[in-house]
Design a protein around this motif. Structure first.
Motif, PDB file in Angstrom:
ATOM      1  N   GLU A  44       0.808  -1.210   0.000  1.00 47.25           N
ATOM      2  CA  GLU A  44       0.000   0.000   0.000  1.00 47.25           C
ATOM      3  C   GLU A  44       0.850   1.272   0.000  1.00 47.25           C
ATOM      4  OE1 GLU A  44      -0.481  -1.559   4.299  1.00 47.25           O
ATOM      5  OE2 GLU A  44       0.362  -2.258   2.390  1.00 47.25           O
ATOM      6  N   GLN A  45       2.157   1.132   0.228  1.00 43.44           N
ATOM      7  CA  GLN A  45       3.084   2.266   0.115  1.00 43.44           C
ATOM      8  C   GLN A  45       3.805   2.271  -1.233  1.00 43.44           C
ATOM      9  OE1 GLN A  45       2.881   4.601   2.281  1.00 43.44           O
ATOM     10  NE2 GLN A  45       1.530   3.417   3.631  1.00 43.44           N
ATOM     11  N   LEU A  46       3.309   1.465  -2.175  1.00 44.32           N
ATOM     12  CA  LEU A  46       3.827   1.353  -3.531  1.00 44.32           C
ATOM     13  C   LEU A  46       5.236   0.768  -3.582  1.00 44.32           C
ATOM     14  CD1 LEU A  46       2.512   4.594  -5.301  1.00 44.32           C
ATOM     15  CD2 LEU A  46       1.454   2.335  -5.113  1.00 44.32           C
ATOM     16  N   LYS A  47       5.582  -0.024  -2.581  1.00 43.20           N
ATOM     17  CA  LYS A  47       6.840  -0.758  -2.615  1.00 43.20           C
ATOM     18  C   LYS A  47       6.618  -2.044  -3.409  1.00 43.20           C
ATOM     19  CE  LYS A  47       8.868   2.186   0.134  1.00 43.20           C
ATOM     20  NZ  LYS A  47       9.886   3.136  -0.397  1.00 43.20           N
ATOM     21  N   PRO A  48       7.488  -2.346  -4.394  1.00 43.25           N
ATOM     22  CA  PRO A  48       7.266  -3.541  -5.216  1.00 43.25           C
ATOM     23  C   PRO A  48       7.478  -4.838  -4.431  1.00 43.25           C
ATOM     24  CG  PRO A  48       9.341  -2.472  -5.798  1.00 43.25           C
ATOM     25  CD  PRO A  48       8.644  -1.557  -4.844  1.00 43.25           C
ATOM     26  N   LEU A  49       6.543  -5.750  -4.573  1.00 37.74           N
ATOM     27  CA  LEU A  49       6.676  -7.098  -4.033  1.00 37.74           C
ATOM     28  C   LEU A  49       7.150  -8.062  -5.118  1.00 37.74           C
ATOM     29  CD1 LEU A  49       3.296  -7.156  -2.067  1.00 37.74           C
ATOM     30  CD2 LEU A  49       5.577  -7.110  -1.037  1.00 37.74           C
ATOM     31  N   LEU A  50       6.576  -7.903  -6.308  1.00 41.17           N
ATOM     32  CA  LEU A  50       6.940  -8.733  -7.452  1.00 41.17           C
ATOM     33  C   LEU A  50       6.486  -8.008  -8.716  1.00 41.17           C
ATOM     34  CD1 LEU A  50       7.873 -11.480  -8.710  1.00 41.17           C
ATOM     35  CD2 LEU A  50       5.511 -12.255  -8.449  1.00 41.17           C
TER      36      LEU A  50
ATOM     37  N   GLY B 187      -8.969 -12.336   3.866  1.00 37.55           N
ATOM     38  CA  GLY B 187      -7.764 -12.934   4.421  1.00 37.55           C
ATOM     39  C   GLY B 187      -7.173 -12.081   5.525  1.00 37.55           C
ATOM     40  N   GLY B 188      -6.809 -12.703   6.620  1.00 39.79           N
ATOM     41  CA  GLY B 188      -6.281 -11.989   7.772  1.00 39.79           C
ATOM     42  C   GLY B 188      -4.831 -11.579   7.604  1.00 39.79           C
ATOM     43  N   PRO B 189      -4.286 -10.873   8.581  1.00 38.24           N
ATOM     44  CA  PRO B 189      -2.903 -10.383   8.512  1.00 38.24           C
ATOM     45  C   PRO B 189      -1.878 -11.500   8.313  1.00 38.24           C
ATOM     46  CG  PRO B 189      -4.090  -9.301  10.291  1.00 38.24           C
ATOM     47  CD  PRO B 189      -4.989 -10.391   9.798  1.00 38.24           C
ATOM     48  N   VAL B 190      -2.081 -12.658   8.955  1.00 39.77           N
ATOM     49  CA  VAL B 190      -1.106 -13.757   8.824  1.00 39.77           C
ATOM     50  C   VAL B 190      -1.071 -14.251   7.381  1.00 39.77           C
ATOM     51  CG1 VAL B 190      -0.536 -16.095   9.532  1.00 39.77           C
ATOM     52  CG2 VAL B 190      -1.329 -14.442  11.229  1.00 39.77           C
ATOM     53  N   ALA B 191      -2.262 -14.486   6.802  1.00 41.33           N
ATOM     54  CA  ALA B 191      -2.327 -14.967   5.423  1.00 41.33           C
ATOM     55  C   ALA B 191      -1.708 -13.961   4.463  1.00 41.33           C
ATOM     56  CB  ALA B 191      -3.782 -15.242   5.042  1.00 41.33           C
ATOM     57  N   ARG B 192      -1.942 -12.684   4.708  1.00 42.36           N
ATOM     58  CA  ARG B 192      -1.390 -11.665   3.816  1.00 42.36           C
ATOM     59  C   ARG B 192       0.128 -11.545   3.967  1.00 42.36           C
ATOM     60  NH1 ARG B 192      -4.572  -8.211   1.076  1.00 42.36           N
ATOM     61  NH2 ARG B 192      -6.752  -8.827   1.109  1.00 42.36           N
ATOM     62  N   THR B 193       0.610 -11.730   5.186  1.00 46.38           N
ATOM     63  CA  THR B 193       2.059 -11.710   5.391  1.00 46.38           C
ATOM     64  C   THR B 193       2.717 -12.867   4.652  1.00 46.38           C
ATOM     65  OG1 THR B 193       1.841 -10.634   7.548  1.00 46.38           O
ATOM     66  CG2 THR B 193       3.888 -11.823   7.118  1.00 46.38           C
TER      67      THR B 193
ATOM     68  N   PHE C 205       1.514 -14.380   1.996  1.00 44.95           N
ATOM     69  CA  PHE C 205       1.412 -14.120   0.560  1.00 44.95           C
ATOM     70  C   PHE C 205       2.488 -13.135   0.110  1.00 44.95           C
ATOM     71  CE2 PHE C 205      -0.921 -11.783  -2.968  1.00 44.95           C
ATOM     72  CZ  PHE C 205      -0.665 -12.752  -3.916  1.00 44.95           C
ATOM     73  N   LYS C 206       2.708 -12.076   0.895  1.00 46.86           N
ATOM     74  CA  LYS C 206       3.745 -11.108   0.542  1.00 46.86           C
ATOM     75  C   LYS C 206       5.129 -11.758   0.552  1.00 46.86           C
ATOM     76  CE  LYS C 206       1.422  -6.900   2.156  1.00 46.86           C
ATOM     77  NZ  LYS C 206       1.469  -5.774   3.104  1.00 46.86           N
ATOM     78  N   THR C 207       5.352 -12.644   1.519  1.00 50.97           N
ATOM     79  CA  THR C 207       6.642 -13.336   1.586  1.00 50.97           C
ATOM     80  C   THR C 207       6.860 -14.198   0.348  1.00 50.97           C
ATOM     81  OG1 THR C 207       6.559 -13.368   4.001  1.00 50.97           O
ATOM     82  CG2 THR C 207       8.045 -14.938   2.937  1.00 50.97           C
ATOM     83  N   VAL C 208       5.800 -14.878  -0.077  1.00 47.74           N
ATOM     84  CA  VAL C 208       5.893 -15.702  -1.287  1.00 47.74           C
ATOM     85  C   VAL C 208       6.223 -14.841  -2.495  1.00 47.74           C
ATOM     86  CG1 VAL C 208       4.565 -17.140  -2.873  1.00 47.74           C
ATOM     87  CG2 VAL C 208       4.388 -17.523  -0.414  1.00 47.74           C
TER      88      VAL C 208
END
Length: 386
Positions: free
Chosen positions: A82-88, A360-366, A368-371
């Protein structure tokens, strides 16, 4: 053989062209009063499969007109915080994609067809042939009836009354920002489509569309809808809208701590471009016995917009059904056997994407971001996943 198509949307019109090209007698019955009634403002993504269906079904001149009037897509895809930092960030694929104005595409598809406007389908009656009954009291007959009349299909309601759609508990608010008046938009949001993956149970999708929408200056078939814009859509599982609600203010309140670039886009979007919809998806159903009535597109397998493939699946339906009818034999059975498999697989896939996008809760989103971050760092994993 006389084919009747109920519904003059993308899938129904593409089918009519494919049948006409094969020498099949086909008529389209459309509830709109004229060819200029349905002027939807958003553009539609046509992927390689959808483009192949259009190329096969349309006359050569119409296909060329489509190519001239559609912008090219496929400029890659990004997953951002949400801060426009690229994940992938995914690079463009090798297949050509198109960004088509719905207004212009419909005009291209209408050209050269026998479309009977102002015909609101009411019901059909089975006899030696199929009798079509319309709200204006008129009737027509056909040998094969194709329901291409969308998510609230009256053909489906009579033919497969146990089918239909259901709410999935996700609501979206969408709008568009005209780019010719707003050159401050962050470049990464214009260069490619992006999904924002925040910590909260929500998501945002953004895609820029170029200004193509007309072909030749003297072409009075198409409409002037040439302003480039950035489309955005915010969706959440806990979002409930009601009459009188300020949709823009609601989104701004929910993304107040997000990047100023995102809040600025929503704040600067004209209020008249902002709308909401409660997302629906087709209920799962078992196979049915084929008859001389069939369905295509949203009339049979409506899906959420989160994968952006609904129009392309409808075009695939049109291409397949036109081929089957042209080949003869048990055409409807062959069509429905294949369509059922890929159509409802797309429904399930888009439903999973919608729930992942907006819930999806915070754990699931964390996780997903890690993946996503891991895939970004490991090219072999990135290729395997995408």
């Amino acid at each position: 053989m006389r084919i009747a198509v109920i519904g003059g949307g993308i899938g129904g019109l593409c089918l009519a062209h494919g049948l006409r090209k094969a020498g099949v007698d086909v008529a389209v019955y459309e509830r709109d009063l004229s060819r200029t009634d349905r002027l939807q403002g958003y553009r539609v993504h046509i992927n390689a499969h959808g483009a192949a269906a259009l190329r096969e079904c349309l006359p050569a001149a119409s296909w060329e007109r489509f190519e001239r009037s559609a912008g090219t897509g496929g400029n890659g895809f990004g997953f951002l915080t949400e801060q426009l930092k690229p994940l992938l960030v995914l690079e463009p694929d090798e297949e050509k994609h198109y960004s088509a104005s719905r207004i212009t595409l419909r005009q291209v598809l209408l050209d050269g067809l026998d479309v009977r406007f102002g015909k609101r389908f009411e019901r059909y009656e089975q006899g030696d042939d199929i009798k079509l009954c319309f709200e204006d009291g008129t009737a027509e007959s056909c040998d094969v009836l194709v329901g291409a009349d969308g998510i609230r299909s009256r053909v489906r309601a009579q033919y497969l009354p146990h089918a239909g759609t259901e709410k999935i508990g996700v609501t979206a608010i969408a709008g568009k920002l005209f780019l010719d008046d707003n050159d401050w938009v962050p470049r990464e949001l214009v260069d490619r489509a992006n999904t924002v993956v925040p910590t909260s149970r929500a998501g945002m999708f953004l895609a820029a569309h170029d200004g193509l929408g007309v072909t030749d200056d003297d072409d009075d078939l198409l409409f002037d809808n040439v302003r480039p814009y950035l489309m955005w859509a915010y969706a959440a599982a806990d979002l409930t809208v009601h009459d009188g609600q300020d949709l823009q203010r609601e989104v701004l309140a929910r993304i107040a701590r997000w990047s100023p670039g995102l809040t600025g886009i929503v704040a600067a979007s004209p209020a008249e471009t902002i709308s909401e919809w409660r997302i629906r998806s087709s209920r799962p159903i078992g196979r049915w016995q084929p008859t001389n009535v069939t369905l295509l597109g949203d009339a049979v397998h409506a899906m959420t917009p989160m994968r952006g493939i609904g129009a392309n699946i409808a075009l695939r339906d049109a291409q397949l059904l036109a081929r089957c009818i042209a080949e003869g034999g048990d055409a409807i059975a062959r069509y429905e056997k294949e369509m059922y498999d890929y159509g409802f697989a797309a429904v399930r896939d888009s439903l999973r994407a919608a729930r992942q996008f907006a819930d999806g809760g915070p754990v699931a989103r964390t996780i997903f971001k890690t993946v996503l971050r891991t895939a970004s760092a490991v090219p072999a994993l990135k290729r395997a996943m995408f």
